[in-house]
Design a protein around this motif. Structure first.
Motif, PDB file in Angstrom:
ATOM      1  N   PRO A  39       0.827  -1.291   0.033  1.00 32.39           N
ATOM      2  CA  PRO A  39      -0.175  -0.075   0.045  1.00 32.39           C
ATOM      3  C   PRO A  39       0.841   1.308   0.037  1.00 32.39           C
ATOM      4  O   PRO A  39       0.437   2.138  -0.659  1.00 32.39           O
ATOM      5  N   LYS A  40       1.758   1.304   0.633  1.00 29.19           N
ATOM      6  CA  LYS A  40       2.777   2.584   0.682  1.00 29.19           C
ATOM      7  C   LYS A  40       3.437   2.757  -0.501  1.00 29.19           C
ATOM      8  O   LYS A  40       3.626   4.120  -1.041  1.00 29.19           O
ATOM      9  N   HIS A  41       4.057   1.791  -1.101  1.00 29.63           N
ATOM     10  CA  HIS A  41       4.578   1.822  -2.607  1.00 29.63           C
ATOM     11  C   HIS A  41       3.608   2.537  -3.533  1.00 29.63           C
ATOM     12  O   HIS A  41       3.750   3.073  -4.384  1.00 29.63           O
ATOM     13  N   LEU A  42       2.344   1.896  -3.492  1.00 30.58           N
ATOM     14  CA  LEU A  42       1.359   2.293  -4.238  1.00 30.58           C
ATOM     15  C   LEU A  42       0.945   3.628  -4.103  1.00 30.58           C
ATOM     16  O   LEU A  42       0.693   4.456  -5.153  1.00 30.58           O
ATOM     17  N   GLU A  43       1.106   4.162  -2.755  1.00 24.07           N
ATOM     18  CA  GLU A  43       0.435   5.496  -2.497  1.00 24.07           C
ATOM     19  C   GLU A  43       2.016   6.292  -3.058  1.00 24.07           C
ATOM     20  O   GLU A  43       1.610   7.404  -3.673  1.00 24.07           O
ATOM     21  N   LEU A  44       3.077   6.069  -2.870  1.00 21.00           N
ATOM     22  CA  LEU A  44       3.934   6.884  -3.263  1.00 21.00           C
ATOM     23  C   LEU A  44       4.306   6.839  -4.909  1.00 21.00           C
ATOM     24  O   LEU A  44       4.512   7.852  -5.429  1.00 21.00           O
ATOM     25  N   LEU A  45       4.064   5.723  -5.410  1.00 21.69           N
ATOM     26  CA  LEU A  45       3.680   5.516  -7.071  1.00 21.69           C
ATOM     27  C   LEU A  45       2.690   6.649  -7.481  1.00 21.69           C
ATOM     28  O   LEU A  45       3.056   7.378  -8.504  1.00 21.69           O
ATOM     29  N   GLU A  46       1.601   6.897  -6.828  1.00 16.38           N
ATOM     30  CA  GLU A  46       0.659   7.634  -7.226  1.00 16.38           C
ATOM     31  C   GLU A  46       0.920   9.075  -6.874  1.00 16.38           C
ATOM     32  O   GLU A  46       0.850   9.853  -7.924  1.00 16.38           O
ATOM     33  N   LYS A  47       1.724   9.232  -5.960  1.00 15.88           N
ATOM     34  CA  LYS A  47       2.199  10.517  -5.779  1.00 15.88           C
ATOM     35  C   LYS A  47       3.198  11.339  -6.601  1.00 15.88           C
ATOM     36  O   LYS A  47       3.296  12.297  -7.074  1.00 15.88           O
ATOM     37  N   HIS A  48       3.971  10.353  -6.918  1.00 20.80           N
ATOM     38  CA  HIS A  48       5.458  10.888  -7.642  1.00 20.80           C
ATOM     39  C   HIS A  48       5.369  10.100  -9.233  1.00 20.80           C
ATOM     40  O   HIS A  48       6.134  10.702 -10.025  1.00 20.80           O
ATOM     41  N   GLY A  49       4.407   9.316  -9.506  1.00 21.44           N
ATOM     42  CA  GLY A  49       4.411   8.801 -10.957  1.00 21.44           C
ATOM     43  C   GLY A  49       5.593   7.519 -11.028  1.00 21.44           C
ATOM     44  O   GLY A  49       6.361   7.708 -10.162  1.00 21.44           O
ATOM     45  N   PRO A  50       5.591   6.792 -12.028  1.00 27.40           N
ATOM     46  CA  PRO A  50       6.596   6.102 -12.110  1.00 27.40           C
ATOM     47  C   PRO A  50       8.187   6.522 -12.251  1.00 27.40           C
ATOM     48  O   PRO A  50       8.048   7.333 -13.075  1.00 27.40           O
ATOM     49  N   CYS A  51       9.169   5.705 -11.812  1.00 28.79           N
ATOM     50  CA  CYS A  51      10.466   6.175 -12.197  1.00 28.79           C
ATOM     51  C   CYS A  51      10.966   5.150 -13.141  1.00 28.79           C
ATOM     52  O   CYS A  51      10.095   4.114 -13.512  1.00 28.79           O
ATOM     53  N   PRO A  52      12.360   5.501 -13.910  1.00 33.47           N
ATOM     54  CA  PRO A  52      12.576   4.585 -14.963  1.00 33.47           C
ATOM     55  C   PRO A  52      12.615   2.933 -14.434  1.00 33.47           C
ATOM     56  O   PRO A  52      12.645   2.071 -15.613  1.00 33.47           O
ATOM     57  N   ILE A  53      12.766   2.638 -13.605  1.00 35.54           N
ATOM     58  CA  ILE A  53      13.001   1.115 -13.248  1.00 35.54           C
ATOM     59  C   ILE A  53      11.537   0.499 -12.808  1.00 35.54           C
ATOM     60  O   ILE A  53      11.511  -0.838 -12.559  1.00 35.54           O
ATOM     61  N   HIS A  54      10.323   1.413 -12.900  1.00 36.42           N
ATOM     62  CA  HIS A  54       8.910   0.601 -12.611  1.00 36.42           C
ATOM     63  C   HIS A  54       8.773  -0.141 -13.753  1.00 36.42           C
ATOM     64  O   HIS A  54       9.002   0.358 -15.051  1.00 36.42           O
ATOM     65  N   ARG A  55       8.085  -1.215 -13.666  1.00 32.42           N
ATOM     66  CA  ARG A  55       7.633  -2.185 -14.613  1.00 32.42           C
ATOM     67  C   ARG A  55       6.462  -1.519 -15.175  1.00 32.42           C
ATOM     68  O   ARG A  55       5.151  -1.534 -14.966  1.00 32.42           O
ATOM     69  N   LYS A  56       6.423  -0.821 -16.417  1.00 34.59           N
ATOM     70  CA  LYS A  56       5.398  -0.222 -17.108  1.00 34.59           C
ATOM     71  C   LYS A  56       4.176  -1.157 -17.554  1.00 34.59           C
ATOM     72  O   LYS A  56       2.957  -0.720 -17.502  1.00 34.59           O
ATOM     73  N   PHE A  93       3.300  -3.852 -15.597  1.00 35.69           N
ATOM     74  CA  PHE A  93       2.386  -4.153 -14.275  1.00 35.69           C
ATOM     75  C   PHE A  93       1.355  -3.414 -13.954  1.00 35.69           C
ATOM     76  O   PHE A  93       1.449  -2.019 -14.092  1.00 35.69           O
ATOM     77  N   ASN A  94       0.224  -3.939 -13.584  1.00 37.04           N
ATOM     78  CA  ASN A  94      -1.162  -3.299 -13.505  1.00 37.04           C
ATOM     79  C   ASN A  94      -1.112  -1.946 -12.786  1.00 37.04           C
ATOM     80  O   ASN A  94      -1.395  -1.257 -13.270  1.00 37.04           O
ATOM     81  N   PRO A  95      -0.498  -2.039 -11.619  1.00 33.50           N
ATOM     82  CA  PRO A  95      -0.395  -0.808 -10.954  1.00 33.50           C
ATOM     83  C   PRO A  95       0.164   0.366 -11.587  1.00 33.50           C
ATOM     84  O   PRO A  95      -0.420   1.797 -11.563  1.00 33.50           O
ATOM     85  N   VAL A  96       1.358  -0.060 -12.236  1.00 37.47           N
ATOM     86  CA  VAL A  96       2.051   1.009 -13.154  1.00 37.47           C
ATOM     87  C   VAL A  96       1.152   1.547 -14.222  1.00 37.47           C
ATOM     88  O   VAL A  96       1.045   2.407 -14.867  1.00 37.47           O
ATOM     89  N   LYS A  97       0.885   0.375 -15.030  1.00 42.35           N
ATOM     90  CA  LYS A  97       0.050   0.545 -16.157  1.00 42.35           C
ATOM     91  C   LYS A  97      -1.032   1.420 -15.917  1.00 42.35           C
ATOM     92  O   LYS A  97      -1.363   2.270 -17.054  1.00 42.35           O
ATOM     93  N   ARG A  98      -1.808   1.079 -14.985  1.00 43.93           N
ATOM     94  CA  ARG A  98      -3.164   1.817 -14.626  1.00 43.93           C
ATOM     95  C   ARG A  98      -2.761   3.347 -14.460  1.00 43.93           C
ATOM     96  O   ARG A  98      -3.531   4.225 -14.895  1.00 43.93           O
ATOM     97  N   LEU A  99      -1.704   3.570 -13.862  1.00 45.23           N
ATOM     98  CA  LEU A  99      -1.439   4.910 -13.443  1.00 45.23           C
ATOM     99  C   LEU A  99      -0.768   5.756 -14.866  1.00 45.23           C
ATOM    100  O   LEU A  99      -1.552   6.723 -14.951  1.00 45.23           O
ATOM    101  N   LEU A 100      -0.226   5.127 -15.580  1.00 45.39           N
ATOM    102  CA  LEU A 100       0.110   5.704 -16.734  1.00 45.39           C
ATOM    103  C   LEU A 100      -1.102   5.835 -17.765  1.00 45.39           C
ATOM    104  O   LEU A 100      -0.891   6.818 -18.572  1.00 45.39           O
ATOM    105  N   ALA A 101      -2.252   4.818 -17.802  1.00 42.48           N
ATOM    106  CA  ALA A 101      -3.088   5.207 -18.572  1.00 42.48           C
ATOM    107  C   ALA A 101      -3.836   6.479 -18.225  1.00 42.48           C
ATOM    108  O   ALA A 101      -4.614   6.943 -18.910  1.00 42.48           O
ATOM    109  N   ASN A 102      -3.886   6.745 -17.077  1.00 40.32           N
ATOM    110  CA  ASN A 102      -4.541   7.878 -16.538  1.00 40.32           C
ATOM    111  C   ASN A 102      -3.912   9.277 -16.536  1.00 40.32           C
ATOM    112  O   ASN A 102      -4.291  10.427 -16.172  1.00 40.32           O
ATOM    113  N   LEU A 103      -2.372   9.118 -16.941  1.00 45.93           N
ATOM    114  CA  LEU A 103      -1.752  10.300 -17.065  1.00 45.93           C
ATOM    115  C   LEU A 103      -2.167  11.218 -18.422  1.00 45.93           C
ATOM    116  O   LEU A 103      -2.546  10.715 -19.223  1.00 45.93           O
TER     117      LEU A 103
END
Length: 187
Positions: free
Chosen positions: A158-175, A177-187
């Protein structure tokens, strides 16, 4: 010579998947080997040093996030295990692989579900892979402290997902993978 291989890092949403291959010395046993997930971080660290000291041969390899994106996590895991086995200075007679699939190898191999808990050589590989991956995530934490990789090692807590939501993905995030993919789709 029997080699065990296993990976660490299929589940996280950032960072590499790391694999290790280990050929243990039957005349120099290591007490306490088990599935890395069942051991404390302190115990894994201690055993990692002992494995590197006592094993006949060991090697570590990985697939980075770009490769994971290109071929998917399953095949990236297989590729990392293949690389680890091929990095050994000797060719094993048999490779025991944790799981239900074997990577493409030039030697006989057998998949063993739960092998990291039942086969010492796979447990040793599990430990080396996990310790190496955790160390890499600590280094990534230095570059990207805002994600707190030092605390969750890039698992989708939950904390990582919260920080991902706050900061967006960094270069080592797996684009992919669902949590990252969903976030990118909403940008």
């Amino acid at each position: 010579m029997i080699c065990g291989t296993d990976e660490a890092g299929r589940g996280p949403i950032a960072g590499p998947v790391v694999a290790a291959a280990v050929i243990l010395d039957p005349d120099n046993p290591i007490e306490g080997l088990n599935d890395s997930k069942k051991l404390s971080e302190k115990k894994r660290e201690k055993l990692s040093l002992e494995i590197k000291e006592k094993a006949l041969y060991w090697a570590i390899a990985q697939s980075d996030p770009d490769e994971i994106e290109a071929i998917n996590i399953l095949w990236a895991s297989m590729k990392a295990m293949q690389r680890a086995v091929e990095a050994l200075p000797v060719k094993p007679d048999m490779v025991l692989v944790d799981g239900n699939r074997v990577p493409e190898l030039k030697v006989p191999a057998k998949a063993i579900v739960g092998g990291d808990a039942s086969e010492q050589c796979i447990a040793a590989a599990s430990i080396l892979a996990k310790v190496e991956r955790d160390r890499q995530m600590l280094k990534w934490h230095e570059l990207y402290p805002q994600y707190e990789f030092d605390k969750h090692k890039a698992y989708g807590t939950p904390k990582h997902l919260e920080l991902l939501e706050k900061h967006g993905p960094c270069p080592i995030h797996r684009k992919g993978f669902n949590p990252v993919k969903r976030l990118l789709a909403n940008l």
